[in-house]
Design a protein around this motif. Structure first.
Motif, short mmCIF file in Angstrom:
data_model
loop_
_atom_site.label_atom_id
_atom_site.label_comp_id
_atom_site.label_asym_id
_atom_site.label_seq_id
_atom_site.Cartn_x
_atom_site.Cartn_y
_atom_site.Cartn_z
N ARG A 1 53.33 -8.49 13.36
CA ARG A 1 52.16 -9.35 13.49
C ARG A 1 51.39 -8.99 14.75
O ARG A 1 51.99 -8.64 15.76
N PHE A 2 50.07 -9.11 14.66
CA PHE A 2 49.20 -8.80 15.78
C PHE A 2 48.26 -9.97 16.02
O PHE A 2 47.82 -10.62 15.08
N GLN B 1 44.78 -7.80 20.00
CA GLN B 1 45.46 -6.55 19.70
C GLN B 1 44.76 -5.79 18.57
O GLN B 1 44.63 -4.56 18.64
N ILE B 2 44.33 -6.51 17.55
CA ILE B 2 43.63 -5.87 16.44
C ILE B 2 42.32 -5.28 16.92
O ILE B 2 41.97 -4.14 16.58
N ALA B 3 41.59 -6.03 17.73
CA ALA B 3 40.32 -5.53 18.27
C ALA B 3 40.55 -4.28 19.11
O ALA B 3 39.79 -3.31 19.02
N TRP C 1 42.68 -13.43 10.17
CA TRP C 1 43.00 -12.04 10.50
C TRP C 1 42.13 -11.02 9.76
O TRP C 1 42.32 -9.83 9.92
N CYS C 2 41.18 -11.45 8.98
CA CYS C 2 40.26 -10.54 8.30
C CYS C 2 39.20 -10.06 9.30
O CYS C 2 38.59 -10.86 9.98
N ALA C 3 39.01 -8.74 9.34
CA ALA C 3 38.04 -8.18 10.27
C ALA C 3 37.19 -7.14 9.56
O ALA C 3 37.64 -6.50 8.60
N VAL C 4 35.97 -6.98 10.03
CA VAL C 4 35.05 -5.96 9.53
C VAL C 4 34.54 -5.18 10.73
O VAL C 4 34.24 -5.77 11.78
#
Length: 100
Positions: free
Chosen positions: A66-67, A71-73, A93-96
């Protein structure tokens, strides 16, 4: 754990935990009560299929990492993505992003 056993356990989790809590949340929402901290309220208008697949994603994977949003950015930025935007609503947690 063998795949069939994982699928079975995740179906049990979806049936005995996700589904009752989601339907209770739907009922409580109709009463006008805030669902801000109600467990699994996100699933109140979702099908049982969604609950099953999400239970399998969460509890049935062999490896899970898990992030957090930061961290995802950072990973997207390091991979050369720009204009990174996250969903303001669930699932968060959905990113575009766009590739440079």
């Amino acid at each position: 754990m063998p795949a069939r056993l994982r699928f079975f356990i995740c179906d049990v989790i979806a049936t005995l935990i996700y589904f009752p809590l989601a339907r209770t949340a739907a009922f409580v929402a109709k009463l006008g009560v805030s669902l801000h901290s109600f467990p699994l309220a996100y699933y109140r208008d979702k099908s049982f299929y969604v609950m099953r697949t999400d239970a399998l994603d969460r509890f049935g994977t062999r490896l899970e990492k898990r992030f957090c949003r930061d961290q995802i950015a950072a990973m997207l930025d390091a991979a050369g993505f720009v204009d990174i935007r996250f969903s303001p609503s669930e699932p968060f947690w959905c990113a575009v992003a766009r590739k440079r």
